[in-house]
Design a protein around this motif. Structure first.
Motif, PDB file in Angstrom:
ATOM      1  N   LEU A 274       0.820  -1.208   0.000  1.00  0.00           N
ATOM      2  CA  LEU A 274       0.000   0.000   0.000  1.00  0.00           C
ATOM      3  C   LEU A 274       0.856   1.261   0.000  1.00  0.00           C
ATOM      4  N   GLY A 275       0.407   2.257  -0.776  1.00  0.00           N
ATOM      5  CA  GLY A 275       0.946   3.603  -0.693  1.00  0.00           C
ATOM      6  C   GLY A 275      -0.169   4.551  -0.300  1.00  0.00           C
ATOM      7  N   ASN A 276       0.177   5.784  -0.006  1.00  0.00           N
ATOM      8  CA  ASN A 276      -0.857   6.730   0.426  1.00  0.00           C
ATOM      9  C   ASN A 276      -1.904   6.981  -0.653  1.00  0.00           C
ATOM     10  N   HIS A 277      -1.498   6.931  -1.932  1.00  0.00           N
ATOM     11  CA  HIS A 277      -2.458   7.219  -2.991  1.00  0.00           C
ATOM     12  C   HIS A 277      -3.384   6.047  -3.291  1.00  0.00           C
ATOM     13  N   GLU A 278      -3.152   4.885  -2.666  1.00  0.00           N
ATOM     14  CA  GLU A 278      -4.132   3.813  -2.763  1.00  0.00           C
ATOM     15  C   GLU A 278      -5.414   4.171  -1.995  1.00  0.00           C
ATOM     16  N   PHE A 279      -5.365   5.248  -1.199  1.00  0.00           N
ATOM     17  CA  PHE A 279      -6.546   5.696  -0.461  1.00  0.00           C
ATOM     18  C   PHE A 279      -7.351   6.749  -1.227  1.00  0.00           C
ATOM     19  N   ASP A 280      -6.849   7.229  -2.358  1.00  0.00           N
ATOM     20  CA  ASP A 280      -7.454   8.391  -3.019  1.00  0.00           C
ATOM     21  C   ASP A 280      -8.887   8.152  -3.471  1.00  0.00           C
ATOM     22  N   TRP A 281      -9.194   6.932  -3.873  1.00  0.00           N
ATOM     23  CA  TRP A 281     -10.561   6.619  -4.304  1.00  0.00           C
ATOM     24  C   TRP A 281     -11.370   5.973  -3.182  1.00  0.00           C
ATOM     25  N   GLY A 282     -10.782   5.930  -2.005  1.00  0.00           N
ATOM     26  CA  GLY A 282     -11.351   5.136  -0.928  1.00  0.00           C
ATOM     27  C   GLY A 282     -10.668   3.783  -0.940  1.00  0.00           C
ATOM     28  N   LEU A 283     -10.172   3.352   0.227  1.00  0.00           N
ATOM     29  CA  LEU A 283      -9.358   2.133   0.278  1.00  0.00           C
ATOM     30  C   LEU A 283     -10.098   0.927  -0.280  1.00  0.00           C
ATOM     31  N   SER A 284     -11.407   0.858  -0.055  1.00  0.00           N
ATOM     32  CA  SER A 284     -12.160  -0.312  -0.506  1.00  0.00           C
ATOM     33  C   SER A 284     -12.178  -0.439  -2.025  1.00  0.00           C
ATOM     34  N   THR A 285     -11.966   0.669  -2.743  1.00  0.00           N
ATOM     35  CA  THR A 285     -11.907   0.599  -4.206  1.00  0.00           C
ATOM     36  C   THR A 285     -10.704  -0.216  -4.654  1.00  0.00           C
ATOM     37  N   VAL A 286      -9.616  -0.131  -3.899  1.00  0.00           N
ATOM     38  CA  VAL A 286      -8.414  -0.901  -4.225  1.00  0.00           C
ATOM     39  C   VAL A 286      -8.489  -2.312  -3.657  1.00  0.00           C
ATOM     40  N   THR A 287      -8.905  -2.440  -2.413  1.00  0.00           N
ATOM     41  CA  THR A 287      -8.913  -3.765  -1.780  1.00  0.00           C
ATOM     42  C   THR A 287      -9.954  -4.694  -2.382  1.00  0.00           C
ATOM     43  N   THR A 313      -7.359   0.700  17.010  1.00  0.00           N
ATOM     44  CA  THR A 313      -7.236  -0.763  17.101  1.00  0.00           C
ATOM     45  C   THR A 313      -5.909  -1.199  16.497  1.00  0.00           C
ATOM     46  N   GLU A 314      -5.654  -2.479  16.612  1.00  0.00           N
ATOM     47  CA  GLU A 314      -4.584  -3.112  15.856  1.00  0.00           C
ATOM     48  C   GLU A 314      -5.195  -4.126  14.894  1.00  0.00           C
ATOM     49  N   THR A 315      -6.337  -3.750  14.367  1.00  0.00           N
ATOM     50  CA  THR A 315      -7.042  -4.555  13.369  1.00  0.00           C
ATOM     51  C   THR A 315      -6.848  -3.933  11.993  1.00  0.00           C
ATOM     52  N   ARG A 316      -6.395  -4.724  11.071  1.00  0.00           N
ATOM     53  CA  ARG A 316      -6.184  -4.207   9.719  1.00  0.00           C
ATOM     54  C   ARG A 316      -7.485  -4.210   8.927  1.00  0.00           C
ATOM     55  N   PRO A 317      -7.577  -3.314   7.976  1.00  0.00           N
ATOM     56  CA  PRO A 317      -8.758  -3.320   7.100  1.00  0.00           C
ATOM     57  C   PRO A 317      -8.890  -4.650   6.366  1.00  0.00           C
ATOM     58  N   ASP A 318     -10.092  -4.970   5.948  1.00  0.00           N
ATOM     59  CA  ASP A 318     -10.312  -6.207   5.203  1.00  0.00           C
ATOM     60  C   ASP A 318      -9.418  -6.266   3.973  1.00  0.00           C
ATOM     61  N   PHE A 319      -8.880  -7.457   3.751  1.00  0.00           N
ATOM     62  CA  PHE A 319      -8.088  -7.785   2.560  1.00  0.00           C
ATOM     63  C   PHE A 319      -6.722  -7.100   2.551  1.00  0.00           C
ATOM     64  N   ILE A 320      -6.280  -6.644   3.721  1.00  0.00           N
ATOM     65  CA  ILE A 320      -4.919  -6.126   3.874  1.00  0.00           C
ATOM     66  C   ILE A 320      -4.142  -7.113   4.737  1.00  0.00           C
TER      67      ILE A 320
END
Length: 671
Positions: A274-287, A313-320
């Motif tokens: 992951l890079g910061n720009h993977e969040f630009d469309w919303g993380l779920s768009t990439v994951t 938390t120390e819970t990662r987002p889904d599919f990460i």
């Protein structure tokens, strides 16, 4: 007288008959004699003998009587070894008879035959093989000897890899033997051939630059090299992406990264960090590309972010995932992906809400130890989406040892091109690398290994088309994938809106965008960040929609608010407010409110003043669309696009404002 005359002829006839009687033959009392073999040996299974070829008979009176010899073999059993008598008899014409008994030796000289014995391959852990399965034995005399086969497997070790001899033996009734030796190959199904080299190819900050454009090699050429290496050395090749791979060009943004993801997947990416720009469309768009429920497109490479957590938390987002393990030959390679510390500030607030990035050093160290102690990996690679030199991350990783040891570090985010080594005590130096951006470089870290999988040497370099000719050739498969997406947006790629009349730097374009935002919203002042302007415009450049995506790749929208003159003056004098535009060079009274425009990235940052303004509004207008509108309108009036042309918005071509960047001319920001 008549009686005398009659008697005379009778006497004459009698005398005549007596004179004609033959001379008596001497009596024959000698029997014929035999000549020939004194005994005959017959091998069971041969053609039965023709005894006439072995004997002759001769009589002193009658001559050759060979054809009259009678052979009596009724006592002979041609299938059972033994000594038998053959009786010969012959008679001459005088009735003299000769008899002779000859020994016939019936012998078994043929060995038995073993059939169906073949070489065997055995995998350790399987059931013990039945060595007699399908194996038979036959003998010409004794018939089926299958039940008499003996198997000697004393030399076969089914628990150790190797090549062993298995011996079959059978004996017939004549004590003749047959022996067949076959090979038993014992293999370990978990064994793999040791590798002595590992090539790790690397890209970072691709920003959707999947097509070829001058220094930008494009994924068809990058893929050509990686796929060529993988085809020739599949167990020696890895391909890793270091973040910010999707966002940044028309062909990638238009499809929300799908075009880039499909090309990378076809090349065979092993890890996507992951890079910061993977969040630009919303993380779920990439994951979603890792979500099995998302059926349109899937990516094989796991998406890594060991220090990316849901807030609090120390819970990662889904599919990460924190790491991935790749088996190469006999080597297990662990790859850890981490985000740079504090890079939340590089992401629009609305897109980073709900997430936070913990210490990359801590989590890289934690998983390095976990991978070595629990997962038993041989090599640990760490990918940091940040500049590992300026942050000190690379130095920290190089000092880890023992179960925490890191073998190589890959960097990103700063778009730098560098490579080098950090020395460490008691071990080989640790290579590190960052490979520019937009596919201008292809990084390669090469690790040399001994038979135990230990690294004995390494090399690190950034490859370009001038250093490896394979980067000058486009792979047909990847080219086809990219072309399929180009076809869908062909007008946006090929339609020339306008031709530039001068070189325009990123700084000049940042000032210009501030001007456009101010004019489009009727604001008193507007601000643009330099980081949101990603490319210059070259002199005489054909400007297309694709060009606008290169300059302003982020889908930033214009937001407005009202700030006091004091807030505006303070921000203008800060580094964050450097790129601004003011209506008619007006001055701001500290206590008076003025309308301010900026892009949503700047607006939402809590350290900027906009979030605390009043009467705020999200216009929903993309800054890129404003520039496109201006260009299309200017194209109907002017031959070339220049920053000095009047700003015209709307189909009426009403002149809303005209602005000459005097300050930029003075500073040489555009020529």
């Amino acid at each position: 007288m008549k009686k005398i005359l009659l008697a005379i002829p009778l006497i004459f006839i009698l005398l005549l008959l007596i004179g004609c009687e033959p001379t008596p033959t001497p009596t024959d009392f000698v029997a014929p004699s035999f000549s020939g073999e004194t005994s005959i040996t017959y091998e069971i299974g041969d053609e039965l003998p023709d005894f006439t070829e072995y004997f002759t008979a001769v009589d002193l009176v009658d001559g050759d009587l060979s054809s009259s010899i009678n052979f009596d073999d009724s006592e002979i059993n041609y299938l059972v070894p033994g000594t038998y008598g053959l009786t010969l008899s012959v008679s001459d014409l005088s009735g003299n008879t000769s008899n002779l008994v000859i020994n016939i030796y019936v012998v078994d000289t043929g060995n038995p035959v073993i059939l169906g014995a073949i070489d065997i391959t055995y995998e350790i852990g399987d059931a013990v093989p039945d060595y007699l399965l399908g194996v038979t034995a036959e003998d010409a005399v004794d018939g089926d000897l299958t039940n008499h086969i003996e198997v000697n497997s004393s030399n076969v070790n089914l628990e150790a890899e190797g090549l062993y001899n298995l011996v079959y033996t059978v004996r017939d009734g004549s004590n003749r033997t047959a022996t067949v030796v076959v090979s038993v190959t014992v293999i370990d199904p978990n064994y793999v051939e040791p590798i002595d080299l590992l090539n790790i190819y690397y890209i970072n900050d691709l920003h959707g630059a999947i097509t070829y454009e001058s220094e930008q090699m494009g994924l068809a050429r990058i893929g050509n090299l990686v796929m060529d290496e993988r085809s020739r050395n599949p167990e020696n090749t890895l391909f890793i992406g270091g973040g910010d791979l999707l966002q940044g060009t028309l062909i990638s943004n238009y499809f929300e990264g799908r075009s880039t993801v499909n090309a990378l997947d076809a090349i065979g990416m092993d890890a996507f960090v992951l890079g910061n720009h993977e969040f630009d469309w919303g993380l779920s768009t990439v994951t979603r590309y890792r979500n099995p429920l998302y059926t349109d497109d899937q990516v094989d490479a796991p998406i890594l972010g060991a220090n990316v957590f849901l807030d609090g938390t120390e819970t990662r987002p889904d599919f990460i995932d924190p790491y991935t393990i790749v088996q190469k030959g006999n080597i297990k390679v662990g790859i850890i992906g981490v985000m740079g510390y504090g890079l939340e500030s590089s992401i629009a607030v609305s897109k980073i809400q709900g997430y936070h990035f913990a210490s990359p050093e801590y989590w890289a160290t934690f998983y390095a130890e976990y991978l070595r102690t629990v997962e038993q990996v041989d090599i640990v690679l760490v990918v940091l989406h940040d500049n590992g030199i300026s942050t000190g991350f690379n130095q920290t990783m190089s000092q880890l040892s023992g179960n925490q040891k890191v073998d190589a570090v890959f960097n990103g985010h700063s778009h730098s091109s560098y490579s080098g080594y950090l020395t460490r005590t008691g071990s080989t130096s640790m290579p590190y690398i960052q490979s520019s951006s937009n596919g201008k470089n292809l990084g390669r870290v090469r690790l040399t290994l001994d038979s135990e999988g230990n690294i004995t040497a390494s090399s690190v370099t950034n490859l370009t088309a001038s250093t490896d000719s394979r980067l000058n050739v486009a792979n047909a498969e990847i080219n086809s994938i990219i072309a399929s997406y180009e076809l869908q947006i062909e007008p946006l790629l090929t339609e020339v809106i306008m031709v530039s009349g001068a070189y325009m730097s990123q700084s000049a374009l940042s000032f210009y965008m501030a001007k456009l935002m101010r004019v489009a919203t009727g604001s008193d002042v507007a601000f643009q960040n330099l980081g949101g302007t990603r490319a210059p415009i070259m002199n005489a450049q054909n400007i297309t929609v694709a060009t606008l995506y290169q300059i302003f790749p982020f889908d930033n929208k214009i937001k407005t608010t009202y700030l006091t003159g004091a807030q505006i003056n303070s921000f203008i004098n800060s580094s964050g407010g450097a790129y601004h535009d003011i209506r008619d060079d007006m001055s701001f009274d500290d206590s008076t409110y003025y309308k301010v425009a900026t892009n949503d990235y700047m607006f939402d940052q809590t350290y900027n003043p906009f979030i605390s303004g009043i009467d705020s509004e999200d216009t929903g207008i993309l800054i890129r669309d404003v520039l496109e509108q201006v260009l299309r309108n200017q194209a109907e009036v002017y031959d070339f696009f220049l920053l000095t042309n009047p700003v015209v918005l709307g189909s009426s071509y009403r002149k809303l404002d005209a602005f000459i960047l005097k300050s930029e001319i003075n500073q040489g920001l555009f020529i």
